[in-house]
Scaffold this motif. Structure first.
Motif, PDB file in Angstrom:
ATOM      1  N   THR A 151      61.888 -12.267 -36.237  1.00 48.44           N
ATOM      2  CA  THR A 151      62.792 -12.563 -37.347  1.00 48.44           C
ATOM      3  C   THR A 151      62.756 -14.052 -37.660  1.00 48.44           C
ATOM      4  O   THR A 151      62.733 -14.477 -38.816  1.00 48.44           O
ATOM      5  CB  THR A 151      64.235 -12.148 -36.996  1.00 48.44           C
ATOM      6  N   GLN A 180      59.497 -14.969 -39.302  1.00 47.70           N
ATOM      7  CA  GLN A 180      59.568 -14.637 -40.725  1.00 47.70           C
ATOM      8  C   GLN A 180      60.257 -15.756 -41.499  1.00 47.70           C
ATOM      9  O   GLN A 180      59.791 -16.192 -42.553  1.00 47.70           O
ATOM     10  CB  GLN A 180      60.341 -13.328 -40.916  1.00 47.70           C
ATOM     11  N   SER A 192      70.775  -3.387 -43.540  1.00 49.19           N
ATOM     12  CA  SER A 192      70.069  -3.493 -42.264  1.00 49.19           C
ATOM     13  C   SER A 192      70.961  -3.096 -41.096  1.00 49.19           C
ATOM     14  O   SER A 192      70.526  -2.393 -40.178  1.00 49.19           O
ATOM     15  CB  SER A 192      69.561  -4.935 -42.071  1.00 49.19           C
ATOM     16  N   LEU A 228      63.674  -4.297 -47.919  1.00 52.47           N
ATOM     17  CA  LEU A 228      62.531  -4.009 -47.043  1.00 52.47           C
ATOM     18  C   LEU A 228      62.601  -4.840 -45.758  1.00 52.47           C
ATOM     19  O   LEU A 228      62.335  -4.327 -44.667  1.00 52.47           O
ATOM     20  CB  LEU A 228      61.226  -4.286 -47.785  1.00 52.47           C
ATOM     21  N   TYR A 229      62.973  -6.122 -45.891  1.00 53.89           N
ATOM     22  CA  TYR A 229      63.154  -6.949 -44.695  1.00 53.89           C
ATOM     23  C   TYR A 229      64.185  -6.303 -43.764  1.00 53.89           C
ATOM     24  O   TYR A 229      63.975  -6.195 -42.547  1.00 53.89           O
ATOM     25  CB  TYR A 229      63.657  -8.346 -45.071  1.00 53.89           C
ATOM     26  N   PHE A 232      62.871  -2.916 -41.963  1.00 58.23           N
ATOM     27  CA  PHE A 232      61.891  -3.061 -40.885  1.00 58.23           C
ATOM     28  C   PHE A 232      62.481  -3.771 -39.668  1.00 58.23           C
ATOM     29  O   PHE A 232      62.097  -3.471 -38.531  1.00 58.23           O
ATOM     30  CB  PHE A 232      60.640  -3.772 -41.400  1.00 58.23           C
ATOM     31  N   ARG A 233      63.414  -4.699 -39.876  1.00 63.85           N
ATOM     32  CA  ARG A 233      64.103  -5.301 -38.726  1.00 63.85           C
ATOM     33  C   ARG A 233      64.918  -4.255 -37.978  1.00 63.85           C
ATOM     34  O   ARG A 233      64.925  -4.203 -36.748  1.00 63.85           O
ATOM     35  CB  ARG A 233      65.035  -6.435 -39.174  1.00 63.85           C
ATOM     36  N   PRO A 262      59.994  -5.661 -36.786  1.00 65.59           N
ATOM     37  CA  PRO A 262      60.139  -6.962 -37.458  1.00 65.59           C
ATOM     38  C   PRO A 262      58.806  -7.604 -37.820  1.00 65.59           C
ATOM     39  O   PRO A 262      58.762  -8.465 -38.697  1.00 65.59           O
ATOM     40  CB  PRO A 262      60.901  -7.807 -36.423  1.00 65.59           C
ATOM     41  N   SER A 268      58.155  -7.300 -41.421  1.00 67.48           N
ATOM     42  CA  SER A 268      58.871  -8.264 -42.259  1.00 67.48           C
ATOM     43  C   SER A 268      58.094  -9.571 -42.350  1.00 67.48           C
ATOM     44  O   SER A 268      58.054 -10.220 -43.405  1.00 67.48           O
ATOM     45  CB  SER A 268      60.268  -8.527 -41.693  1.00 67.48           C
ATOM     46  N   LEU A 285      55.209  -9.069 -44.813  1.00 69.33           N
ATOM     47  CA  LEU A 285      55.675  -9.123 -46.205  1.00 69.33           C
ATOM     48  C   LEU A 285      55.967 -10.558 -46.625  1.00 69.33           C
ATOM     49  O   LEU A 285      55.691 -10.951 -47.773  1.00 69.33           O
ATOM     50  CB  LEU A 285      56.929  -8.259 -46.380  1.00 69.33           C
ATOM     51  N   THR A 286      56.531 -11.346 -45.710  1.00 67.98           N
ATOM     52  CA  THR A 286      56.819 -12.744 -46.025  1.00 67.98           C
ATOM     53  C   THR A 286      55.538 -13.533 -46.248  1.00 67.98           C
ATOM     54  O   THR A 286      55.446 -14.361 -47.159  1.00 67.98           O
ATOM     55  CB  THR A 286      57.641 -13.386 -44.886  1.00 67.98           C
ATOM     56  N   GLY A 317      55.308  -3.271 -48.896  1.00 65.92           N
ATOM     57  CA  GLY A 317      56.404  -2.761 -48.079  1.00 65.92           C
ATOM     58  C   GLY A 317      56.782  -1.334 -48.404  1.00 65.92           C
ATOM     59  O   GLY A 317      57.043  -0.526 -47.498  1.00 65.92           O
TER      60      GLY A 317
END
Length: 432
Positions: free
Chosen positions: A233, A236, A284, A364-365, A368-369, A374, A377, A380-381, A419
């Motif tokens: 995390t 990210q 989340s 989406l973040y 997945f967390r 994670p 994420s 994706l970032t 994602g």
């Protein structure tokens, strides 16, 4: 969805207050101290988020572990996770504080900040970085409480901090003439107030969160689980901030006018999509609790409704920002600063038309967390920021600063596509 929204609304309200006092910083500095000071705080903002974002990213990773334990009804595991999170947070806080102080000047130089703003930026950031411990404490305790479903208490703490910061901002900058340092001191004092308030609340009202003596000894296995989630995390957040820093460096190369426009426009921008960011965090927590309980059907139902609401809200906000871009910029910039106004309006109308892209990305973040993926994420970032940085440098060389603004939504949309495809594939596997 009613449950998610009732949990989410206090988070949105609290962060709106937090952004409001950030807006007051920008407003007071821009009006009282002028464009140079505003440009200096703009350059400070992204460095600030690079360091503080690491603290918040780690705290967010800790809270996911606690939410899963809470959803599974494992209170002994919850206390162990809380104890190990506190130990890890303390170590990270010390490291971040030392590194931020040592690397401050080299980072500002690498970002190509104009010479007339570097001294003011340093003055601001040295105070802010001294308060990392309060930022970490507040976010850690807020995450603990939200993991248990309590989003109202962090709202009260954040609202108190916001009002404190606003009052101190005006006091330190206007009658005391402390300049950008006054704005920094106002922020740090407000963070201290909110952290102490939450600490007292947890001690007296939340015994299930208070670790026992054995929970406060380093446990390699538990630390490994917590760190694997929180470090990704944090990674990210680091990737995100590194990409933004590269964009900030590019913006700085266009001079103080574009820097000031970017500073004001980003404040409006962040305020506009903050609700969908908080909605993603609330979603989340919902997914993490149900993942801990093994209720995948409930996750699927909540996910569908969450995407519908986030998209509808984002489209509505985009329309408002597009229509009122000039009046919004005039909140921070004097009408005589026509070049700054024009640059800021272009930013808001180009990038702000695609808020649905960042709204989808926040969900989406969060997803997945919460399902203990994670690393996705981070992927994706990297896609979002990598595209943004590469295109910003390519396009700006051909069409100026407008190319920087255009690169942002393109990065969002590519990450969204990646994602969503990954999410649909994993959901099909779960059904099988």
């Amino acid at each position: 969805m009613k449950l998610i929204l009732s949990f989410c609304l206090p988070i949105i309200a609290g962060n709106l207050f937090q952004q409001f006092y950030s807006l007051v910083d920008t407003l007071v500095i821009g009006r009282v101290e002028g464009v140079t000071a505003l440009a200096a705080v703009s350059a400070a903002g992204w460095l600030d988020w690079t360091v503080l974002g690491l603290a918040m990213g780690m705290a967010q990773g800790f809270s996911i572990q606690i939410a899963q334990s809470f959803g599974a009804g494992d209170y002994a595991g919850l206390r162990r996770a809380a104890g190990q999170s506190i130990l890890l947070s303390a170590a990270i806080t010390v490291g971040l504080t030392l590194l931020s102080e040592l690397l401050l000047w080299p980072m500002l130089t690498a970002l190509r900040s104009p010479e007339n703003t570097i001294a003011l930026t340093c003055q601001y950031l040295r105070v802010i970085f001294g308060g990392v411990v309060f930022v970490m404490s507040f976010n850690l305790l807020s995450g603990f409480l939200r993991s248990l479903g309590d989003s109202r208490t962090p709202l009260i703490a954040m609202t108190t901090a916001a009002l404190c910061n606003i009052g101190l901002d005006i006091l330190f900058i206007v009658p005391f003439h402390m300049g950008v340092a006054g704005a920094a001191w106002a922020t740090v004092i407000a963070q201290y107030v909110s952290a102490v308030g939450l600490c007292l609340y947890v001690l007296f009202k939340c015994p299930e969160l208070i670790p026992k003596r054995g929970d406060m000894r380093f446990n390699r296995l538990i630390l490994k689980d917590i760190f694997s989630l929180s470090s990704l995390t944090c990674l990210q957040q680091s990737v995100m901030n590194f990409g933004i820093l590269m964009v900030q460096g590019l913006v700085n190369s266009f001079g103080a006018t574009v820097m000031a426009a970017f500073a004001a426009a980003v404040k409006i921008d962040t305020f506009a999509y903050l609700p969908v960011q908080d909605f993603g965090n609330a979603y989340s927590t919902f997914v993490a609790q149900n993942h801990g309980a093994g209720d995948h059907g409930r996750i699927r139902a909540g996910t569908k409704q969450a995407f519908i609401i986030s998209t509808a809200f984002s489209v509505a906000i985009s329309a408002l920002v597009f229509a009122f871009a000039r009046p919004l910029m005039l909140i921070f910039i004097d009408a005589n600063e026509t070049a700054v106004l024009l640059a800021g309006i272009k930013y808001l109308r180009i990038e702000g038309a695609f808020y649905f892209g960042i709204g989808c990305l926040f969900l989406l973040y969060g997803y997945f967390r919460a399902v203990q993926r994670p690393a996705m994420s981070v992927v994706l970032t990297v896609i979002s920021l990598g595209t943004r940085v590469a295109l910003a440098y390519i396009l700006s060389a051909k069409i100026g600063e407008i190319g920087i603004w255009m690169a942002i939504p393109i990065g969002w949309l590519l990450a969204d596509a990646t994602g969503l495809i990954t999410m649909f594939k994993s959901r099909r596997l779960q059904k099988q």
